[in-house]
Design a protein around this motif. Sequence first.
Motif: not given
Length: 264
Positions: A64-73, A181-183, A225-232, A258-264
């Motif tokens: 919600x902060x750094x990534x600027x996401x406004x929708x959550x499932x 993309x951007x999710x 797979x196929x997504x861009x991992x967020x650090x760390x 655990x982890x978080x990744x962005x869909x390019x």
Amino acid sequence: MTEPTDDINTDVPGAARIWNYWLGGKDNYAADRDAAEAALQYYDMATFARQSRQFLNRVVRFLAGEAGIRQFLDIGTGLPTMQNTHEIAQSIAPESRIVYVDNDPIVLAHARVLLQNTTPEGVTAYVEADYHDPEVIIERAREFLDFDQPIAVMFMGVLGHAKGFEASHAIVARVVDAVPPGSYLAVWDGNDTNPALNALAENYAKSGGVPYIQQPVEHIRGYFAGLEMVEPGLVPVTEWRPEPAEMGAAGSLPETTGGVARKP
């Protein structure tokens, strides 16, 4: 303490209610408490539950902060507790829209009462569905979320309940494929590196509850797979962007991944 209803089989332990007990909640029955206490003989699930919840909190704050996401499932949300996804997201971005998904009758009952919108601009909704049917989830979520705009898809500690490794991968892939993309995808689950945790899962299955399959780390990695991992990257939940006050306060949980990744 929760009172039984005709829609709930109180003789069979439920994962969401057991988790509630480990978090110190009162929304559980005798069968849940018995199973939860039995599990503690094998492994400190109370600490495990609290630390995984802290991971969820940090992830939502990032999204919600750094990534600027406004929708959550939030799929497999479990029983409402303190600092739920919508409360965190809407405290940062009041216009945030959150859809919770679960198939437990008691979760549905509590969600209707407790998962209320916290801001006039935002949306908080609940979908009753089994994640083994992602098409239903996607269809119903479209009533509240704009699938042309980025969405954060969350599977927090629930994919081990899938019918198998192939099924869990198919579920995640289908939902991620549906968002633009951007999710983002956020996942954590218990891995199979700790014999005590593995024994706990085996004994829980014998209790009559829905089995939870501890997953190899590489299997969990495959969700991204196929997504861009967020650090760390993919790490134990206690090591994913801990707050300064948390650093050193909690021991590492290498049996979580655990982890978080962005869909390019």
